[in-house]
Motif scaffolding. Sequence first.
Motif, PDB file in Angstrom:
ATOM      1  N   THR A  36       0.844  -1.307   0.153  1.00 11.99           N
ATOM      2  CA  THR A  36       0.083  -0.063  -0.062  1.00 11.99           C
ATOM      3  C   THR A  36       0.745   1.233  -0.051  1.00 11.99           C
ATOM      4  O   THR A  36       0.781   2.375  -0.486  1.00 11.99           O
ATOM      5  N   ARG A  37       2.129   1.199   0.480  1.00  9.27           N
ATOM      6  CA  ARG A  37       2.902   2.297   0.604  1.00  9.27           C
ATOM      7  C   ARG A  37       4.224   2.156  -0.065  1.00  9.27           C
ATOM      8  O   ARG A  37       4.618   0.918   0.056  1.00  9.27           O
ATOM      9  N   ASP A  38       4.835   3.087  -0.400  1.00 12.36           N
ATOM     10  CA  ASP A  38       5.970   2.938  -1.028  1.00 12.36           C
ATOM     11  C   ASP A  38       7.297   2.797  -0.009  1.00 12.36           C
ATOM     12  O   ASP A  38       8.577   2.366  -0.151  1.00 12.36           O
ATOM     13  N   ILE A  39       7.279   3.050   1.390  1.00 10.96           N
ATOM     14  CA  ILE A  39       7.905   2.571   2.532  1.00 10.96           C
ATOM     15  C   ILE A  39       7.594   1.771   3.232  1.00 10.96           C
ATOM     16  O   ILE A  39       6.615   2.046   3.804  1.00 10.96           O
ATOM     17  N   VAL A  40       7.902   0.424   3.553  1.00 13.38           N
ATOM     18  CA  VAL A  40       7.409  -0.473   4.197  1.00 13.38           C
ATOM     19  C   VAL A  40       8.362  -0.842   5.198  1.00 13.38           C
ATOM     20  O   VAL A  40       9.594  -1.336   4.891  1.00 13.38           O
ATOM     21  N   LEU A  41       8.185  -0.902   6.507  1.00 11.67           N
ATOM     22  CA  LEU A  41       9.078  -1.242   7.720  1.00 11.67           C
ATOM     23  C   LEU A  41       8.409  -2.341   8.564  1.00 11.67           C
ATOM     24  O   LEU A  41       7.262  -2.197   8.614  1.00 11.67           O
ATOM     25  N   ASP A  42       9.477  -3.329   8.936  1.00 12.01           N
ATOM     26  CA  ASP A  42       8.770  -4.308  10.012  1.00 12.01           C
ATOM     27  C   ASP A  42       9.106  -3.924  11.426  1.00 12.01           C
ATOM     28  O   ASP A  42      10.166  -3.319  11.675  1.00 12.01           O
ATOM     29  N   GLY A  43       8.316  -4.130  12.141  1.00 12.11           N
ATOM     30  CA  GLY A  43       8.309  -3.638  13.704  1.00 12.11           C
ATOM     31  C   GLY A  43       7.626  -4.385  14.661  1.00 12.11           C
ATOM     32  O   GLY A  43       6.838  -5.577  14.237  1.00 12.11           O
ATOM     33  N   LYS A  44       7.613  -4.031  15.692  1.00 11.27           N
ATOM     34  CA  LYS A  44       6.924  -4.658  16.904  1.00 11.27           C
ATOM     35  C   LYS A  44       5.995  -3.633  17.709  1.00 11.27           C
ATOM     36  O   LYS A  44       6.479  -2.565  18.085  1.00 11.27           O
TER      37      LYS A  44
END
Length: 355
Positions: free
Chosen positions: A292-300
């Motif tokens: 959905t977005r051009d910056i995708v980050l994984d987190g908690k």
Amino acid sequence: MAEEFLRIDKLVKTFGGNQVVKGVDLSFNKGEFVSLLGPSGCGKTTILRMIAGFERPDSGRILVEGKDISGLAPNQRKIGMVFQAYALFPNMNVADNIGFGLKIAGMPKPQREARIEEMLQLIGLSGYGKRYPFELSGGQQQRVALARALAPSPRMLLLDEPLSALDAKIRVSLREQIRQIQRELGITTVFVTHDQEEALSISDRIVVLNTGNVEQFGQPFEIYNRPQTRFVATFVGTLNTLNATVADAGAKTVTLGGTTVTIPALPASARNGEAVALTMRPEAVSLANGATRDIVLDGKVAEVSFLGSVIRLKVDLGDNAVNLDTFNDQRTPPPAHGAPVRIGIASSDVLVLER
């Protein structure tokens, strides 16, 4: 084209060697509702008091409709002012409080009584004329103070944090009433507040002040979405700041959380290897499915705050953390504390502020 009504020209004021207003230049339009917004000690109330005539500037001018009023006494300026403290006369009933200025001005009793009734209707307190201030709620007392300021038909209205002593629900209701009355009368109004939501919700334009200087002057949409300085960006609303490193300044790419992303707002002065601060509002961040977005980050998920219609999540990204707002959906509970999530950010929503 808008007609200029009030001009503040290079205004300076010093108290005890401390310069609290530092050469401020502002221009307000006729019939405009402008808020002076900033933290305590930024100079907003001092500017208001100089417009009213209760303080004299050390230098600079205040012009109303092109005429310099800097040397006039307060009672010669035809300006109404509502103070933070209601300042109603406790020994006078509501009608006498509203009509006090009219009586001092020598208005005959029949006209004075008609004007008082007009003001009572305007503030929604018809039938309250014989009551005394102690018989009114805080919100009602402030409406009476507003009516007293408006009764002599001033050419400008000044409001010095008039809602700060009220509880949250009454504040919202009364600020809406003030705005409605201001629009109905078409009176040029200057409103002092430290409450960002208050300023954003009712102003035509906002002056953001900091240590006696104007940081930004613009419409609420501009102030919130396009802050011109780090102070405005951090003072108005909540701001996320992510630390990144410039990967290729020419290509406008940075390294963020081990991922290289393009940031259109990266300034031309950026240099390869330089640390930069990427900022965005919580509503610009969303839970993402990776597309959905051009910056995708994984987190908690680090924190879950239930704010009624909105749920705010704080997501730990390792070297960074980000807050995001999502609407409360009764059918879908928010992620639990500690749950892994993927967030998405549109690079077009990212601002790069000076460090």
